[in-house]
Design an enzyme around this catalytic site. Sequence first.
Site, mmCIF file in Angstrom:
data_model
loop_
_atom_site.group_PDB
_atom_site.id
_atom_site.type_symbol
_atom_site.label_atom_id
_atom_site.label_comp_id
_atom_site.label_asym_id
_atom_site.label_seq_id
_atom_site.Cartn_x
_atom_site.Cartn_y
_atom_site.Cartn_z
ATOM 1 N N SER A 1 0.853 -1.185 0.000
ATOM 2 C CA SER A 1 0.000 0.000 0.000
ATOM 3 C C SER A 1 0.892 1.239 0.000
ATOM 4 O O SER A 1 1.863 1.307 -0.751
ATOM 5 C CB SER A 1 -0.945 -0.051 1.207
ATOM 6 O OG SER A 1 -1.825 1.049 1.200
ATOM 7 N N TYR B 1 -5.699 7.386 -6.457
ATOM 8 C CA TYR B 1 -4.665 6.524 -5.887
ATOM 9 C C TYR B 1 -4.873 6.329 -4.393
ATOM 10 O O TYR B 1 -4.870 5.202 -3.884
ATOM 11 C CB TYR B 1 -3.291 7.145 -6.160
ATOM 12 C CG TYR B 1 -2.138 6.357 -5.595
ATOM 13 C CD1 TYR B 1 -1.671 5.213 -6.228
ATOM 14 C CD2 TYR B 1 -1.491 6.774 -4.428
ATOM 15 C CE1 TYR B 1 -0.603 4.488 -5.715
ATOM 16 C CE2 TYR B 1 -0.425 6.065 -3.913
ATOM 17 C CZ TYR B 1 0.017 4.923 -4.552
ATOM 18 O OH TYR B 1 1.079 4.207 -4.037
ATOM 19 N N LYS C 1 -5.878 3.128 -1.938
ATOM 20 C CA LYS C 1 -5.007 2.657 -0.861
ATOM 21 C C LYS C 1 -5.730 2.659 0.480
ATOM 22 O O LYS C 1 -5.489 1.770 1.316
ATOM 23 C CB LYS C 1 -3.733 3.505 -0.802
ATOM 24 C CG LYS C 1 -2.836 3.381 -2.033
ATOM 25 C CD LYS C 1 -2.410 1.950 -2.286
ATOM 26 C CE LYS C 1 -1.359 1.861 -3.393
ATOM 27 N NZ LYS C 1 -0.975 0.467 -3.689
ATOM 28 N N THR D 1 11.999 4.372 -6.695
ATOM 29 C CA THR D 1 11.470 3.550 -7.778
ATOM 30 C C THR D 1 10.979 4.497 -8.865
ATOM 31 O O THR D 1 11.178 5.714 -8.793
ATOM 32 C CB THR D 1 10.309 2.667 -7.282
ATOM 33 O OG1 THR D 1 9.211 3.504 -6.900
ATOM 34 C CG2 THR D 1 10.734 1.811 -6.094
#
Length: 293
Positions: free
Chosen positions: A139, A153, A157, A188
């Site tokens: 999450s 988004y 979550k 990332t």
Amino acid sequence: MSTETRPKVWLITGSARGLGRAIAQTALAAGEYVVATARDPRTLADLADRYGTQMRAAALDVTDALAAAQAVQTALDAFGRLDVLVNNAGFGHIAPFEQTPAADFRAQIDTNFYGVVNVTRAALPVLRRQGAGHIFQISSVGGRTSAAGLSAYQAAKWAVGGFTEVISQELAPFNVHVTALEPGGMKTEWSHEAGRAIPPLFAEYEPSVGRLLELLRDHVGNEASDPAKVAQLILRLAYHDHLPPHLLLGSDALHYCGAAETTRAEYAMRWREVSASTDFAASGPEPALPVLA
């Protein structure tokens, strides 16, 4: 702590890049068996070449419930069982809700929430019959906090967090452990994807969403968490049988969630009399509505 020492069988969604790939590489290097999934399994060819029969690469769009069931079956066919599910696939796009196309909003919900539901639903009968297993939902600290510009988004979550809490209670009696892992910033590609298709902001959203975009520009490349360390931690957690339903990852996640919880507690205390005033047993004059700073 689990005393089991045999290698576990993992199913990891979204393994092509980022955290999912780091988890797959870490598990494989530790001698675990892995079904690594991606929309295009060719992105996993290097891992398949390196680890051979220790790994299977499978095509999976997590929004496809049938494909999720097929991915679980791949694990059973290859390794005879499934021990660890990592629901990692997901993405977010930054835009004011008003300027988010309905199709994009739905796509984010379908991937980030219903993707988790689909793969979990496919894996649960196997884990229940085995009487053991771990499910990790990747999450976000955004599952307990909020930021302007991330309505789809973060809605997803938050839903993942509630879903995790419920099924963690349902699955505990047969030794299946479910945890929502809630990282802050990681190095990332998430931020690049999130900022890939930002619309020209309406002027009224500059103070809110515009501010987030400024913060994001400073944030990219300076994230707090190392995906390799997160992956190593998840490997350790998979051998631990006393896990919380939520686990924050990263000092920034601790900071942001702590600030949000403090604000919620202050609001709850300030509005306490108003909250209690709706009871049948409430008496006396209606309480004054607080003025928020």
